[in-house]
Every structure is written in C-alpha cells, then in structure tokens.
Design a protein around this motif. Structure first.
Motif, mmCIF file in Angstrom:
data_model
loop_
_atom_site.group_PDB
_atom_site.id
_atom_site.type_symbol
_atom_site.label_atom_id
_atom_site.label_comp_id
_atom_site.label_asym_id
_atom_site.label_seq_id
_atom_site.Cartn_x
_atom_site.Cartn_y
_atom_site.Cartn_z
ATOM 1 N N ALA A 125 0.816 -1.215 0.000
ATOM 2 C CA ALA A 125 0.000 0.000 0.000
ATOM 3 C C ALA A 125 0.848 1.264 0.000
ATOM 4 O O ALA A 125 0.436 2.294 -0.543
ATOM 5 N N GLY A 126 2.050 1.193 0.593
ATOM 6 C CA GLY A 126 2.832 2.401 0.778
ATOM 7 C C GLY A 126 4.047 2.572 -0.107
ATOM 8 O O GLY A 126 4.584 3.676 -0.197
ATOM 9 N N SER A 127 4.492 1.531 -0.797
ATOM 10 C CA SER A 127 5.734 1.609 -1.568
ATOM 11 C C SER A 127 5.553 2.409 -2.858
ATOM 12 O O SER A 127 4.601 2.192 -3.609
ATOM 13 N N ARG A 128 6.480 3.316 -3.125
ATOM 14 C CA ARG A 128 6.441 4.091 -4.372
ATOM 15 C C ARG A 128 6.939 3.262 -5.552
ATOM 16 O O ARG A 128 6.686 3.603 -6.711
ATOM 17 N N PHE A 129 7.674 2.175 -5.260
ATOM 18 C CA PHE A 129 8.266 1.368 -6.323
ATOM 19 C C PHE A 129 7.524 0.039 -6.510
ATOM 20 O O PHE A 129 8.053 -0.888 -7.100
#
Length: 201
Positions: free
Chosen positions: A141-145
């Motif tokens: 849910a939080g990873s930009r990659f």
C-alpha cells in the motif's frame, strides 16, 4: 406502459439468469476444488511423476485440465505451480506446455486480483494470516516502487507472485494496469522453465 412493463420484465429475467449463472459457476468451482483436494490428499501432487500420470489420465482433455490446475494453483497457494510448468513441457512439448501454463497462470493471477478487489482485506488476511499479511499489505500500500517490483516479480523465478496478486488487489492499481503487467511479465519465466525442461528431457 407496455414498453415499461416489458423492460422491467426483461430486466428481472436478466437478473434471475445472472444469479443462476453465478450459482452454477460457483458450484463448478467448488466441484473442481474438491477434485483437486482429493488428488492432493491422494498424493497426486507429491512429485512431477505422480502429477504427470494424473494429468495424463484426463486423455484429450489433459491440456485443458492443466490450464485449469495452473489457474487454481495461483488462487489456492497450497498447490505447486512449478510441477505444471515441467509436466506441461514434458507432455505437450515446449510451446504446447508454454501456452497451457501461460494461459492458466495469467487467468489465475487475474482472478486472484479480482477476488481481493471484490472481497478486500477480509479474504486476503484469511489466506495469509498473521505477520506475513500485515508486512506485505502495508508495504504494497505504501511503496512508491511497487509497480516496478511487481513487474520484476512476474519476470523473475521463485517470486511469491500468488501473494502479490492478492495484495495488489488491495491497492489502488487499476485492473487494466495489473492485467498488462501480468500478460507482459509472466511469459519469460514460464518459457525459461519449458525450455530447460525440454532441453533436459
């Protein structure tokens, strides 16, 4: 009035047929899961040899059965997916095995994503309980990659891609984007397994 009445009648009939189709499809899925469960308990998935004999027992329907099994092994993460890749190449040749596995695994991946999208964390947390669920769900849910990692995971071998199909269904990624990642990322690892199997065989 007659036009409105006919329209309402057709709409009710459509809804009724849709419910019947949903019930019928659900019954077929449960029956197939029961068949696989019995085969699993009987040891048909214990080795490549036992699984190959099991698939061969379906005769002309063996390729379709292998497609269905490979879809199911993504949706039900207890079944071994690698056996299908090896057995497909041994039974149907490199390209025949590749297409059986590619179609089945892509279909199962998309179904897993749609199940998670429809039923949410309640379903996914039951499939992957405890710390494993919390860890992967929060990261997805939080990873930009995440998109890059997901694509590389589909390409690279030994990646827990069945988990990620479910977890991706909990994110904001669009269905179209997920399907594109699956269709473009999945063939390479499957083809590599098929080529290695036919080379060894």
């Amino acid at each position: 009035m007659d036009t409105v009445y006919r329209s309402q009648t057709i709409e009710r009939q459509f809804d009724r047929n849709k419910k019947l189709m949903t019930i019928g499809l659900g019954a077929l899925c449960l029956a197939f899961v029961a068949i696989l469960g019995k085969a699993y308990l009987d040891g048909q998935f214990d080795s490549v040899d036992t699984f190959q004999k099991y698939v061969a027992g379906f005769g002309l329907a063996a390729p379709l059965f292998l497609v269905a099994v490979q879809a199911a092994q993504v949706i039900l993460p207890v079944l071994p997916g690698l056996f299908g890749c090896v057995v497909g190449a041994m039974m149907f040749g490199c390209w025949g095995g590749f297409w059986c596995n590619y179609i089945g695994i892509c279909a199962g991946s998309i179904i897993a994503f749609l199940l998670a999208r429809k039923y949410g964390s309640g379903l996914v947390s039951r499939l992957f309980p405890g710390e494993k669920y919390e860890k992967w769900a929060n990261w997805a849910a939080g990873s930009r990659f995440y998109t890059v990692v997901l694509f590389l995971g589909m390409v690279l071998p030994l990646f827990p891609d069945d988990y990620f199909c479910y977890f991706t269904g909990l994110t904001k990624m669009s269905t179209r984007k997920f399907v594109a990642i699956i269709l473009l990322g999945k063939p390479w690892c499957i083809l590599a397994y098929c080529l290695m199997t036919t080379a060894v065989a």
